[in-house]
Design an enzyme around this catalytic site. Sequence first.
Site, PDB file in Angstrom:
ATOM      1  N   GLU A 243       0.803  -1.223   0.000  1.00  0.00           N
ATOM      2  CA  GLU A 243       0.000   0.000   0.000  1.00  0.00           C
ATOM      3  C   GLU A 243       0.839   1.278   0.000  1.00  0.00           C
ATOM      4  OE1 GLU A 243      -3.697  -0.046   2.405  1.00  0.00           O
ATOM      5  OE2 GLU A 243      -3.045  -2.020   3.038  1.00  0.00           O
ATOM      6  N   HIS A 259       8.031 -26.557   4.101  1.00  0.00           N
ATOM      7  CA  HIS A 259       7.393 -27.751   3.543  1.00  0.00           C
ATOM      8  C   HIS A 259       6.836 -27.530   2.145  1.00  0.00           C
ATOM      9  CE1 HIS A 259       7.731 -29.934   7.369  1.00  0.00           C
ATOM     10  NE2 HIS A 259       7.678 -28.699   7.870  1.00  0.00           N
ATOM     11  N   LYS A 353     -13.574  -0.922  -3.933  1.00  0.00           N
ATOM     12  CA  LYS A 353     -14.664  -0.681  -2.977  1.00  0.00           C
ATOM     13  C   LYS A 353     -15.893  -0.105  -3.689  1.00  0.00           C
ATOM     14  CE  LYS A 353     -12.337  -0.140   1.451  1.00  0.00           C
ATOM     15  NZ  LYS A 353     -11.989   0.720   2.575  1.00  0.00           N
TER      16      LYS A 353
HETATM   17  C1  F6R Z   1      -6.079   1.817   3.786  1.00  0.00           C
HETATM   18  C2  F6R Z   1      -5.954   0.440   4.212  1.00  0.00           C
HETATM   19  C3  F6R Z   1      -6.970  -0.538   3.771  1.00  0.00           C
HETATM   20  C4  F6R Z   1      -8.253  -0.408   4.627  1.00  0.00           C
HETATM   21  C5  F6R Z   1      -9.320  -1.410   4.173  1.00  0.00           C
HETATM   22  C6  F6R Z   1     -10.544  -1.405   5.057  1.00  0.00           C
HETATM   23  O1  F6R Z   1      -5.167   2.634   4.490  1.00  0.00           O
HETATM   24  O2  F6R Z   1      -5.026   0.100   4.898  1.00  0.00           O
HETATM   25  O3  F6R Z   1      -6.425  -1.831   3.865  1.00  0.00           O
HETATM   26  O4  F6R Z   1      -7.929  -0.621   5.969  1.00  0.00           O
HETATM   27  O5  F6R Z   1      -9.703  -1.114   2.863  1.00  0.00           O
HETATM   28  O6  F6R Z   1     -11.014  -0.110   5.268  1.00  0.00           O
HETATM   29  P1  F6R Z   1     -11.366   0.340   6.748  1.00  0.00           P
HETATM   30  O7  F6R Z   1     -10.105   0.125   7.541  1.00  0.00           O
HETATM   31  O8  F6R Z   1     -11.736   1.756   6.671  1.00  0.00           O
HETATM   32  O9  F6R Z   1     -12.466  -0.550   7.190  1.00  0.00           O
END
Ligand code: F6R
Length: 360
Positions: A243, A259, A353
């Site tokens: 990320e 393994h 998302k």
């Molecule tokens: C962004 C990050 C992502 C979010 C994930 C879930 O910085 O690390 O991995 O954590 O998309 O989103 P949240 O944490 O807001 O539920």
Amino acid sequence: MEAPLDDLERVKTVDRSGMLEVQMSMPEALLNARRLAEEFLERGEVKGLLEEEPSALVVAGMGGSAIGGELLRDWLFGSSPIPIHVSRGYQLPSFIDEMSLVFAVSYSGNTEETLSSFQDAVSRGCRTIAVTSGGRLGEMSARHGVPCLRLPRGLAPRAALPYLFLPLALILDEMALVSGLEKELEEALRVLRGLRREVAPETPQADNPAKLLALSLSHTIPVVYAPRGYSGVALRMKTQFNENSKVPAYRAVLPEAFHNDVVGYEGPRELLGSLSAVFLRDGEEDPRLRAKMDVMRGLLEGRVRVLREVWARGEGRLARVLSLVFLGDVASTYLAVLYGVDPTPVESISMIKGASANPL
Ligand code: F6R
């Protein structure tokens, strides 16, 4: 350029959203997280939920919000009296029932999978606590009368890790499921402050373990290897490379990797030459594991482009877990600087998302 990471102007220009500054304040964020958790506990909303020992502890979350649960598991590896399960997805595992304590954790409060797990926990009658900075999870917890630990807003979820981990640990402490947390935290803070001086942007590359790690991993695909008690830390490091540095990276856990994974290094040299292997080490490793790790390192030597070891610091488990997290976090930002990319934005995650069948 001789020492690219010592050019502080360049570091600031590339890291324009200020990831490094947030990472450097980890000790203060931990103290702040402790204060928030103590206030939450003092309000008494969760008292009833914590009276009886739960049969299992579940951390339901995704990505950066799930890592707090992973670190709990690592910290309590070998000492937790109850199973700790990290659940990533739309549904909780079938063995979770009203005797389980479920933390539904979403920093933004708007992650579809976590909202669905929250609803699942409520409908199964689990003892549930929401952890979020707001969003839909904040609203839903108010509607269902579920206690909600409110986190400060404005951080990237993965940068909020101190808030996503320490309050959970303090709640376990409140239930007497752990012991000695206060002492361990004190040591961890001391270790982190010492390490901070070493990895700070002002510390020259030659003496800076985070800059050196980033430089050695540049233009490679990192594979992070760790013993089971550090599998969450290794996952954190892998995901921070993904990320922040925006590179592919992988994690494998020992002894399982002895393994299967290891055979891959018999493969074509042109493939292996783009990999780097990072071994997370601890002075208290099982000698049986240590002996096999030496053999594995021998097999990888000269095949992968880079082979590195990163040692945990401190005496207590908490200091050792957090020191590796801290070093990996900062190294991932320096690696982003080497690639010239701002570590903070994660466009691909937002795009996926947005593709939900039932957008929020
Ligand atoms: C962004 C990050 C992502 C979010 C994930 C879930 O910085 O690390 O991995 O954590 O998309 O989103 P949240 O944490 O807001 O539920």
